[in-house]
Design an enzyme around this catalytic site. Structure first.
Site, PDB file in Angstrom:
ATOM      1  CB  SER A 121      -0.821  -0.036   1.299  1.00 17.55           C
ATOM      2  OG  SER A 121      -0.060  -0.140   2.248  1.00 17.55           O
ATOM      3  CG  ASN A 179      -3.865  -4.954  12.855  1.00 15.98           C
ATOM      4  OD1 ASN A 179      -3.311  -4.605  11.543  1.00 15.98           O
ATOM      5  ND2 ASN A 179      -4.271  -6.073  13.117  1.00 15.98           N
ATOM      6  CG  HIS A 188     -41.265  23.166 -11.472  1.00 18.17           C
ATOM      7  ND1 HIS A 188     -41.347  21.954 -11.188  1.00 18.17           N
ATOM      8  CD2 HIS A 188     -42.154  23.908 -10.855  1.00 18.17           C
ATOM      9  CE1 HIS A 188     -42.252  21.629 -10.080  1.00 18.17           C
ATOM     10  NE2 HIS A 188     -42.388  23.038  -9.841  1.00 18.17           N
ATOM     11  CB  SER A 227     -14.213  25.519 -29.197  1.00 17.98           C
ATOM     12  OG  SER A 227     -14.115  24.657 -30.447  1.00 17.98           O
ATOM     13  CE  LYS A 238     -18.915  26.411 -27.177  1.00 15.42           C
ATOM     14  NZ  LYS A 238     -19.024  25.013 -27.859  1.00 15.42           N
ATOM     15  CD  GLU A 283     -18.639  21.882 -19.667  1.00 20.54           C
ATOM     16  OE1 GLU A 283     -19.535  21.160 -20.313  1.00 20.54           O
ATOM     17  OE2 GLU A 283     -18.141  22.858 -19.909  1.00 20.54           O
ATOM     18  CE1 TYR A 325      -6.133  -3.204   8.502  1.00 19.99           C
ATOM     19  CE2 TYR A 325      -5.332  -5.417   7.944  1.00 19.99           C
ATOM     20  CZ  TYR A 325      -5.440  -4.227   7.905  1.00 19.99           C
ATOM     21  OH  TYR A 325      -4.852  -3.686   6.587  1.00 19.99           O
ATOM     22  CD  GLN A 344      -2.898  -2.276   1.935  1.00 17.17           C
ATOM     23  OE1 GLN A 344      -2.319  -2.981   2.846  1.00 17.17           O
ATOM     24  NE2 GLN A 344      -2.907  -2.761   0.558  1.00 17.17           N
TER      25      GLN A 344
HETATM   26  N1  ARG Z   1      -0.867  -1.448   4.918  1.00 20.06           N
HETATM   27  C1  ARG Z   1      -1.945  -1.717   5.883  1.00 20.06           C
HETATM   28  C2  ARG Z   1      -3.407  -0.917   5.808  1.00 20.06           C
HETATM   29  O1  ARG Z   1      -3.218   0.276   5.280  1.00 20.06           O
HETATM   30  C3  ARG Z   1      -1.437  -1.562   7.440  1.00 20.06           C
HETATM   31  C4  ARG Z   1      -2.053  -2.586   8.454  1.00 20.06           C
HETATM   32  C5  ARG Z   1      -1.478  -4.029   8.083  1.00 20.06           C
HETATM   33  N2  ARG Z   1      -1.701  -4.832   9.026  1.00 20.06           N
HETATM   34  C6  ARG Z   1      -1.722  -6.019   8.871  1.00 20.06           C
HETATM   35  N3  ARG Z   1      -2.080  -6.710   9.751  1.00 20.06           N
HETATM   36  N4  ARG Z   1      -1.520  -6.641   7.520  1.00 20.06           N
HETATM   37  O2  ARG Z   1      -4.328  -1.355   6.094  1.00 20.06           O
END
Ligand code: ARG
Length: 457
Positions: free
Chosen positions: A23, A110, A156, A277, A283, A290, A317, A322
């Site tokens: 991540s 966690n 409306h 444009s 334009k 938008e 968890y 993630q």
């Molecule tokens: N990269 C993980 C997340 O964003 C961190 C926590 C990971 N914990 C684990 N037990 N794998 O959630």
């Protein structure tokens, strides 16, 4: 880098699986929060005699060094690291040796990720709130300029009754000020420290969660360790608040698109906030409005995805979680980008009051006032309503306005009409008399502006 969790596992993880799992791309932006969280953790561990003061000092100095090296561009976050927590801890250990290995005592990724996310989002709320405040200031300023610019109010999308551009803009100011309140409400509920919940079941070490929370500026600590590491309701709340900001931005954007069209022509956008444009030389396109309207769906999508990630997850968890950061970060990034261009776009647009007035003069937006005139002279409203409707039909046939009809034509309908009816249906008078609380009369709009400016002081 070896895995943080290499111990049990002896076989190598598949390269695609490893990349899928990491991540770092998303959470590297939390490096500061991760480091500050770890500094507080080391201090708490030392205060509780869980690690020695010397180890704590080595950890804190090492972490401060990592922070300033990342800030200063001397240390690059390794894109191959699993996540930011891994990167910081492993870099620390490379730099300070054994003490670095003691940092993760009485902690888990966690509770660490829950902590970092709350710390990071707390800052983001501040940034978005500042942008919203800027938006409110711009709206108040433009509304002040436009408090006497009569234009049709619509229902409306049909011309209905007279309002002013100032009154209309202040309606959006009210919406954005509630959005600001919602952000702060969510931020307040979020400001609870999860650190010390550890993996899920707390710890046998004699930790001081309150001390650690206080060091990090939290109001309190989560009261149940399973809850502390499991819920992401704060992301959902923020996602909902951000979605509503986009709803309001999107409605305003739609009006900007309409108003800048040749059909309305109530405003002209500045060159700085419109585009041309590639083929049609005449334009001037309201692209910013938008795009903002278009990006609304994306923020709603982030919210929906967040809700869906959490739905049906068993405690505590799960790796599904993630996904939370990518979604809520995207929502914040999108909202901030939209606010960043929308406020100056509104601030620099040219208001075209003559066109607003021309639109207000057609469309019989004073018909209710004509009926009210008769009511003032004793006619029941329903009768007055019907009679006015007939007059409007006559005018439509003749291609005339109510102001064009001669007094005799009015008198032929009812003896209650007198020459003062023309004052009663004069558009400016219709506007000035709408002094009811919250209404469009200029002094009422002034009060609305004061109310908003007080809120954002
Ligand atoms: N990269 C993980 C997340 O964003 C961190 C926590 C990971 N914990 C684990 N037990 N794998 O959630």
């Amino acid at each position: 880098m070896p895995k943080l969790w290499s111990g049990l596992a002896s076989g190598a993880i598949d390269a695609a699986a490893e990349d899928f799992n990491r991540s770092i791309r998303v959470d590297s932006r939390m490096y500061r929060q991760d480091i500050l969280g770890s500094i507080a953790h080391a201090k708490m561990l030392a205060a509780q005699n869980i690690i020695t003061p010397e180890d704590a000092e080595a950890i804190v100095n090492g972490l401060n060094g990592i922070l300033s090296d990342i800030d200063g561009g001397r240390l690059t976050i390794d894109p191959e690291a699993e996540d930011i927590h891994t990167f910081v801890e492993q870099t620390l250990t490379e730099r300070v040796g054994e003490p670095g290995k003691r940092l993760h005592t009485a902690r888990s990724r966690n509770d660490q990720v829950a902590l970092d996310t709350r710390l990071y989002l707390r800052e983001r709320v501040g940034t978005t709130a500042e942008l919203l405040r800027g938006m409110l200031r711009t709206l108040c300023q433009r509304a002040g300029e436009a408090k006497s610019m009569v234009m049709p109010g619509y229902t409306h999308l049909q011309r209905a009754q007279p309002v002013t551009m100032g009154h209309h803009l202040m309606a959006y100011a009210m919406m954005f000020s509630r959005d600001l309140g919602r952000l702060w409400d969510a931020a307040e509920r979020m400001n609870v420290s999860p650190i010390g919940c550890c993996a899920l079941a707390g710890t046998t070490y004699d930790t001081d969660r309150e001390l650690e929370a206080a060091l990090l500026g939290f109001d309190s600590v989560s009261a149940n360790s399973l809850d502390g590491v499991s819920d992401r309701d704060f992301c959902v709340e923020l996602g909902a608040a951000l979605s509503l900001i986009m709803t309001h931005l999107s409605r305003l954007s739609e009006e900007i698109v309409l108003w800048s069209s040749w059909e309305f022509r109530f405003i002209r956008l500045s060159d700085a906030y419109s585009t041309g444009s590639s083929i049609m030389p005449q334009k001037k396109n309201p692209d910013m409005a938008e795009l903002t309207r278009g990006k609304t769906g994306r923020v709603y999508g982030d919210l929906m995805a967040l809700l869906t990630v959490l739905k049906g997850l068993p405690l505590a968890y799960n790796k599904d979680m993630q996904e939370d950061k990518e979604l809520i970060f995207d929502a914040f990034d999108t909202v901030d980008a939209c606010l960043t261009v929308t406020a100056p776009m509104l601030g620099t647009m040219t208001l075209l009051p003559e066109n607003m007035r021309r639109a207000a003069a057609a469309g019989f937006i004073n018909a209710t006032d004509l009926a009210d005139y008769l009511v003032g002279r004793g006619m029941p409203f329903r009768t007055a309503y019907k009679l006015t409707g007939e007059l409007v039909a006559d005018c439509t046939k003749a291609g005339a306005t109510l102001e064009d009809l001669p007094l005799e034509a009015y008198k032929a309908k009812s003896e209650l009409f007198d020459a003062d009816l023309y004052d009663a249906i004069n558009i400016d008078n219709c506007l000035m008399r709408r002094t009811s609380l919250g209404g469009p009369a200029p002094e009422s709009v002034e009060r609305q502006i004061e109310y908003i400016l007080e809120q954002i002081q």
